[in-house]
Design an enzyme around this catalytic site. Structure first.
Site, mmCIF file in Angstrom:
data_model
loop_
_atom_site.group_PDB
_atom_site.id
_atom_site.type_symbol
_atom_site.label_atom_id
_atom_site.label_comp_id
_atom_site.label_asym_id
_atom_site.label_seq_id
_atom_site.Cartn_x
_atom_site.Cartn_y
_atom_site.Cartn_z
ATOM 1 N N THR A 105 1.378 -1.237 -0.226
ATOM 2 C CA THR A 105 0.479 -0.186 -0.029
ATOM 3 C C THR A 105 1.090 1.531 0.095
ATOM 4 O O THR A 105 1.876 1.619 1.021
ATOM 5 C CB THR A 105 -1.127 0.050 1.590
ATOM 6 N N PHE B 249 -6.797 -6.671 -1.819
ATOM 7 C CA PHE B 249 -7.777 -6.472 -0.616
ATOM 8 C C PHE B 249 -7.928 -7.457 0.379
ATOM 9 O O PHE B 249 -8.746 -7.742 0.576
ATOM 10 C CB PHE B 249 -9.078 -5.673 -1.724
ATOM 11 N N GLU C 10 -7.250 -10.730 6.135
ATOM 12 C CA GLU C 10 -6.754 -11.926 7.225
ATOM 13 C C GLU C 10 -7.244 -12.711 7.342
ATOM 14 O O GLU C 10 -8.597 -12.582 7.880
ATOM 15 C CB GLU C 10 -5.484 -11.297 8.491
ATOM 16 N N LEU D 221 -20.061 -2.861 9.330
ATOM 17 C CA LEU D 221 -21.188 -2.535 10.476
ATOM 18 C C LEU D 221 -21.293 -3.030 11.442
ATOM 19 O O LEU D 221 -22.423 -3.181 11.846
ATOM 20 C CB LEU D 221 -22.723 -2.171 9.943
ATOM 21 N N CYS E 185 -3.373 -2.521 8.386
ATOM 22 C CA CYS E 185 -4.179 -1.685 7.785
ATOM 23 C C CYS E 185 -5.020 -0.803 8.072
ATOM 24 O O CYS E 185 -4.214 0.360 7.399
ATOM 25 C CB CYS E 185 -4.810 -2.621 6.369
ATOM 26 N N LYS F 168 -3.608 2.028 10.259
ATOM 27 C CA LYS F 168 -1.991 2.823 9.676
ATOM 28 C C LYS F 168 -2.144 3.834 8.196
ATOM 29 O O LYS F 168 -2.069 4.318 8.067
ATOM 30 C CB LYS F 168 -1.261 1.454 9.402
HETATM 31 C C1 UDX Z 1 -8.244 -4.733 6.268
HETATM 32 C C2 UDX Z 1 -9.627 -4.867 4.784
HETATM 33 O O1 UDX Z 1 -10.731 -5.639 4.657
HETATM 34 C C3 UDX Z 1 -8.510 -5.430 3.542
HETATM 35 O O2 UDX Z 1 -9.427 -5.087 2.266
HETATM 36 C C4 UDX Z 1 -7.264 -4.835 3.117
HETATM 37 O O3 UDX Z 1 -6.719 -5.218 2.090
HETATM 38 C C5 UDX Z 1 -6.423 -5.483 4.980
HETATM 39 O O4 UDX Z 1 -6.897 -4.675 5.964
HETATM 40 P P1 UDX Z 1 -7.750 -6.736 8.076
HETATM 41 O O5 UDX Z 1 -7.065 -6.549 8.308
HETATM 42 O O6 UDX Z 1 -7.151 -8.276 7.744
HETATM 43 O O7 UDX Z 1 -8.438 -6.757 6.576
HETATM 44 O O8 UDX Z 1 -9.091 -7.127 9.034
HETATM 45 P P2 UDX Z 1 -10.708 -7.066 8.436
HETATM 46 O O9 UDX Z 1 -11.395 -7.637 8.140
HETATM 47 O O10 UDX Z 1 -11.074 -5.583 7.271
HETATM 48 O O11 UDX Z 1 -10.991 -6.096 9.856
HETATM 49 C C6 UDX Z 1 -9.562 -4.705 10.255
HETATM 50 C C7 UDX Z 1 -10.591 -4.332 11.744
HETATM 51 O O12 UDX Z 1 -12.314 -3.845 11.762
HETATM 52 C C8 UDX Z 1 -10.316 -5.948 13.206
HETATM 53 O O13 UDX Z 1 -10.063 -4.812 13.867
HETATM 54 C C9 UDX Z 1 -12.776 -5.576 12.054
HETATM 55 O O14 UDX Z 1 -12.149 -6.586 14.173
HETATM 56 C C10 UDX Z 1 -12.976 -4.845 12.325
HETATM 57 N N1 UDX Z 1 -14.127 -4.519 12.094
HETATM 58 C C11 UDX Z 1 -14.395 -5.183 11.391
HETATM 59 C C12 UDX Z 1 -15.107 -4.201 12.870
HETATM 60 O O15 UDX Z 1 -15.129 -3.746 15.023
HETATM 61 N N2 UDX Z 1 -16.389 -4.085 12.395
HETATM 62 C C13 UDX Z 1 -16.441 -4.750 11.429
HETATM 63 O O16 UDX Z 1 -17.570 -4.591 10.578
HETATM 64 C C14 UDX Z 1 -16.286 -5.366 10.324
#
Ligand code: UDX
Length: 404
Positions: A116, A139, A142, A235, A245, A248
């Site tokens: 990124t 995108f 994890e 949501l 991600c 940062k």
């Molecule tokens: C994210 C993006 O989804 C991905 O597209 C990008 O390339 C990398 O960053 P990731 O960091 O693996 O992926 O986690 P993600 O599932 O998106 O969740 C991020 C954070 O948001 C987590 O702490 C999760 O618990 C929180 N979250 C997610 C919420 O609090 N509520 C939600 O509805 C969704």
């Protein structure tokens, strides 16, 4: 094709495994010799669903090395090195360093940047190396990174001579958007910032729900998500977003825009709301701790979310540290993380964790924690991720749920 991948973190390793699965010959490079040695012995350095199976199954098409010379003759090299945010600005030294090294050993390769990076980075690298530089942001989430890489919603490809990138990903069958490097770079930041904004938005609505008798953010979010324009994803109210991600990338986007003289007010508010989540949760818990004479809490979940062992920017760890500073004893358990936290006690199972406390805190959404619903738990439960059905518990408090 003969493909190189530089930087074997989550993105690089998953990219390597998936490209080998789809019949490319892949050379993965990382400067961490320890990591390479472990990979050559067949051990992935991180936990990701199906990754080990993919690496083992495709080992005849996968090689790992710390020597950039092994990239010579590659058709394309993916750059997946980290771009840390320092003082709200990204540091591209690892990406730039990798590209310089690639240009030396494999001057005919196309460079495909997955890391990124802020708009303008790929063009700058093209000028300094003279190579073809394509932007192809990832995108992947994890926990479902392999699936997201094999079947992404879309493939964004920025730059000229972009056909090679389209060919590499043709097996996915996903829609492709071809554009400039700058648009591709910004699409990644704008997407992550938008998803983070959805989370902070619902977290603010959760705060409001907690003050309205009869209100519940889970139902409000379900009702909102039924509108196709809103969609039900991202949501889920909770303790805020963590991970490698969103925190940062939102900071980096804000800093990048600031340098361009643009104030991204919504992104700023998203970060502010996120930063306030842990204090909000601790205050909610403290109200009952005092009322009910709770001395020791069991916190379930340590990684930044379920399905991963990644603790980068883990909100659960911030929560545990905050609880300890408030004078509350803490024991914790995570299905895959066994990291020590100073001042808190690590439990080896849910049973041990729950057995040794006065109340339970849910800090991430592992399905395994739903076992609590069948354990006749009489201890108070603070559900900070709205994972559990409240009817199973005598004393239940949830984020975004009105409470007397
Ligand atoms: C994210 C993006 O989804 C991905 O597209 C990008 O390339 C990398 O960053 P990731 O960091 O693996 O992926 O986690 P993600 O599932 O998106 O969740 C991020 C954070 O948001 C987590 O702490 C999760 O618990 C929180 N979250 C997610 C919420 O609090 N509520 C939600 O509805 C969704």
């Amino acid at each position: 094709m003969k493909i190189g991948v530089v930087g074997l973190g989550y993105v690089g390793l998953v990219t390597s495994a998936v490209l080998a699965e789809h019949f490319n010959s892949v050379t993965g490079i990382d400067i961490d010799k320890n990591k390479i040695e472990r990979l050559l012995e067949g051990y992935p350095p991180l936990y990701e669903h199906n990754l080990k199976e993919y690496l083992v199954r495709n080992k005849s098409r996968l090689t790992f090395s710390w020597d950039y010379n092994d990239l010579s003759g590659c058709d394309a090299v993916f750059v997946c090195t980290p771009t840390p945010t320092v003082n709200s600005r990204i540091d591209t030294k690892h990406v730039e360093g990798s590209c310089r090294a690639i240009a030396k050993v494999s001057p005919d390769s196309a460079i495909i940047i997955k890391s990124t990076v802020t708009p303008g980075t790929a063009s700058k690298i093209r000028e300094s190396t003279g190579l073809t530089v394509i932007s192809n942001p990832e995108f992947t989430r994890e926990g479902s990174a392999i699936m997201d890489t094999e079947k992404p919603d879309r493939i964004i490809i920025g730059g000229d001579k972009d056909d090679i990138c389209e060919t590499v990903w043709a097996f996915t069958g996903s829609p492709v958007l071809k554009t400039t490097n700058e648009n591709a770079e910004l699409i990644k930041y704008a997407s992550n910032a938008f998803l983070a904004t959805k989370i902070s938005f619902i977290n603010e609505i959760a705060n409001l729900c907690e003050t309205i008798p009869g209100a519940d953010v889970e139902i409000v979010a379900t009702g909102m998500g039924l509108d196709k324009r809103i969609a039900p994803y991202f949501l889920r109210a909770g303790i805020g977003y963590g991970g490698s991600c969103f925190p940062k990338d939102t900071q980096a986007l804000l800093g990048f825009a600031e340098d361009k003289g643009v104030d991204l007010k919504i992104v700023r508010a998203t970060i502010d709301v996120n930063n306030s989540r842990i204090n909000h949760a601790i205050e909610m818990i403290k109200e009952d701790v005092e009322k009910m004479g709770i001395k020791k809490l069991c916190v379930l979940g340590l990684a930044f979310k379920n399905g991963t062992d990644d603790v980068r920017e883990s909100r659960a760890i911030d929560l545990i540290k905050g609880l300890i500073s408030s004078g509350i004893e803490v024991t914790y358990y995570d299905p895959v993380v066994t990291q020590d936290i100073r001042g808190a006690e690590l439990s080896r199972s849910i049973g041990e964790c729950v057995g040794s406390c006065d109340a339970i805190v849910i800090a991430s959404e592992w399905n395994e924690f739903k076992e609590l619903q069948n354990m006749n738990v009489t201890k108070p439960v603070f559900d900070l991720k709205r994972l559990l059905e409240m009817n199973y518990f005598k004393h239940y408090r949830g984020i975004g749920l009105w409470h007397e």
